[in-house]
Write a protein that holds these residues in place. Structure first.
Motif, short mmCIF file in Angstrom:
data_model
loop_
_atom_site.label_atom_id
_atom_site.label_comp_id
_atom_site.label_asym_id
_atom_site.label_seq_id
_atom_site.Cartn_x
_atom_site.Cartn_y
_atom_site.Cartn_z
N TYR A 124 40.26 26.88 53.09
CA TYR A 124 39.11 27.39 52.84
C TYR A 124 38.90 27.96 51.28
CZ TYR A 124 38.83 26.78 57.83
OH TYR A 124 38.58 26.30 59.19
N GLN A 125 37.85 27.67 50.57
CA GLN A 125 37.57 28.24 49.59
C GLN A 125 36.19 29.01 49.30
OE1 GLN A 125 37.63 24.72 47.39
NE2 GLN A 125 39.78 24.42 47.63
N VAL A 126 36.10 30.18 48.68
CA VAL A 126 34.77 30.71 48.50
C VAL A 126 34.88 31.12 46.88
CG1 VAL A 126 34.63 31.72 50.86
CG2 VAL A 126 35.99 33.12 49.32
N GLN A 127 33.53 30.90 46.48
CA GLN A 127 33.33 31.38 45.17
C GLN A 127 32.60 32.69 45.28
OE1 GLN A 127 30.99 28.42 42.61
NE2 GLN A 127 30.65 29.97 41.24
N LEU A 128 33.24 33.66 44.55
CA LEU A 128 32.71 35.10 44.70
C LEU A 128 32.14 35.71 43.59
CD1 LEU A 128 35.61 36.76 46.71
CD2 LEU A 128 33.54 35.68 47.65
N LYS A 129 31.12 36.46 43.45
CA LYS A 129 30.90 37.51 42.36
C LYS A 129 31.20 38.73 42.82
CE LYS A 129 26.99 35.00 40.47
NZ LYS A 129 25.63 34.90 40.10
N ILE A 130 32.46 39.37 41.85
CA ILE A 130 32.79 40.54 42.18
C ILE A 130 32.14 41.60 41.16
CG2 ILE A 130 34.99 42.04 42.31
CD1 ILE A 130 36.31 39.80 43.44
N GLY A 131 31.50 42.63 41.91
CA GLY A 131 30.93 43.73 40.98
C GLY A 131 31.74 44.87 41.15
N PHE A 132 32.08 45.56 39.76
CA PHE A 132 32.97 46.83 39.67
C PHE A 132 32.06 47.57 38.72
CE2 PHE A 132 34.86 43.66 37.13
CZ PHE A 132 35.12 44.19 35.79
N GLU A 133 32.35 48.95 38.80
CA GLU A 133 31.81 49.92 38.00
C GLU A 133 32.63 50.23 36.68
OE1 GLU A 133 30.06 54.36 38.51
OE2 GLU A 133 31.12 53.53 40.14
N TYR A 134 31.86 50.04 35.56
CA TYR A 134 32.29 50.25 34.52
C TYR A 134 32.67 51.75 33.93
CZ TYR A 134 32.51 50.49 29.31
OH TYR A 134 32.65 50.85 27.93
N GLU A 135 33.99 52.02 33.52
CA GLU A 135 34.50 53.29 33.14
C GLU A 135 34.41 53.42 31.72
OE1 GLU A 135 38.30 53.49 34.80
OE2 GLU A 135 37.63 53.52 36.73
N GLY A 136 33.43 53.74 31.14
CA GLY A 136 33.14 53.92 29.57
C GLY A 136 33.23 55.26 29.18
N MET A 172 25.82 55.94 40.50
CA MET A 172 26.46 54.63 39.88
C MET A 172 25.87 54.30 38.41
SD MET A 172 27.41 51.23 41.67
CE MET A 172 26.53 51.52 43.36
N GLY A 173 26.61 53.90 37.61
CA GLY A 173 26.26 53.50 36.28
C GLY A 173 26.06 52.18 35.92
N VAL A 174 27.03 51.55 35.30
CA VAL A 174 26.92 50.29 34.69
C VAL A 174 27.79 49.48 35.77
CG1 VAL A 174 27.40 48.48 33.28
CG2 VAL A 174 26.27 50.46 32.47
N ILE A 175 27.58 48.25 36.57
CA ILE A 175 28.42 47.43 37.35
C ILE A 175 28.56 46.02 36.27
CG2 ILE A 175 28.23 46.18 39.20
CD1 ILE A 175 28.56 48.93 39.72
N ILE A 176 29.73 45.78 36.16
CA ILE A 176 30.05 44.29 35.61
C ILE A 176 30.37 43.53 36.63
CG2 ILE A 176 31.88 43.42 34.29
CD1 ILE A 176 32.50 46.09 32.99
N ALA A 179 42.37 40.77 43.18
CA ALA A 179 41.35 41.33 42.24
C ALA A 179 41.59 42.95 42.13
CB ALA A 179 39.91 41.14 42.15
N SER A 180 41.64 43.36 43.42
CA SER A 180 42.08 45.04 43.27
C SER A 180 43.34 45.35 42.79
CB SER A 180 41.79 45.63 44.53
OG SER A 180 42.86 45.05 45.56
N LYS A 181 44.19 44.46 42.30
CA LYS A 181 45.79 44.93 41.81
C LYS A 181 45.25 45.24 40.38
CE LYS A 181 48.11 41.79 45.07
NZ LYS A 181 48.85 40.54 45.08
N THR A 182 44.33 44.74 39.71
CA THR A 182 44.36 44.88 38.28
C THR A 182 42.69 45.52 37.96
OG1 THR A 182 43.76 42.67 37.90
CG2 THR A 182 46.04 43.29 37.59
N VAL A 183 41.96 45.49 38.94
CA VAL A 183 40.81 45.82 38.67
C VAL A 183 40.27 47.03 39.55
CG1 VAL A 183 38.13 45.21 38.66
CG2 VAL A 183 39.65 43.59 38.15
N ARG A 184 39.87 48.28 38.94
CA ARG A 184 39.56 49.38 39.83
C ARG A 184 37.87 49.36 39.75
NH1 ARG A 184 42.33 51.40 35.44
NH2 ARG A 184 40.77 52.33 34.63
N ASN A 185 37.63 50.20 41.00
CA ASN A 185 36.13 50.43 41.26
C ASN A 185 35.40 49.12 41.83
OD1 ASN A 185 36.58 52.99 40.74
ND2 ASN A 185 36.36 52.99 38.73
N ILE A 186 36.06 48.33 42.39
CA ILE A 186 35.18 47.05 42.85
C ILE A 186 34.27 47.71 43.90
CG2 ILE A 186 35.63 45.32 44.26
CD1 ILE A 186 38.27 44.59 43.16
#
Length: 67
Positions: free
Chosen positions: A55-67, A1-5, A28-35
């Motif tokens: 019900y509500q949840v505040q999330l931090k989603i990490g996905f791998e940077y494709e650079g 794994m490289g950089v996680i955003i 999120a997975s509709k527009t963000v790859r590599n979650i």
């Protein structure tokens, strides 16, 4: 794994906090790859007439940077 955003978002559901998290990841997975990870930062709910209606949840989603 490289950089996680990491990005924050809020998921909602009329069913449960876990379903709210699932809804957020599905959206999120509709527009963000590599979650790769999620972190639930905060769980809250909206109340009407003494009952939980959302019900509500505040999330931090990490996905791998494709650079």
């Amino acid at each position: 794994m490289g950089v996680i955003i990491v990005r924050e978002m809020v998921g909602t559901s009329p069913k449960s906090w876990s379903d709210a998290a699932r809804q957020a990841v599905a959206t999120a997975s509709k527009t963000v790859r590599n979650i790769r990870t999620i972190e639930v930062v905060k769980s809250t709910a909206r109340i009407e007439h003494g009952e939980i209606v959302e019900y509500q949840v505040q999330l931090k989603i990490g996905f791998e940077y494709e650079g």
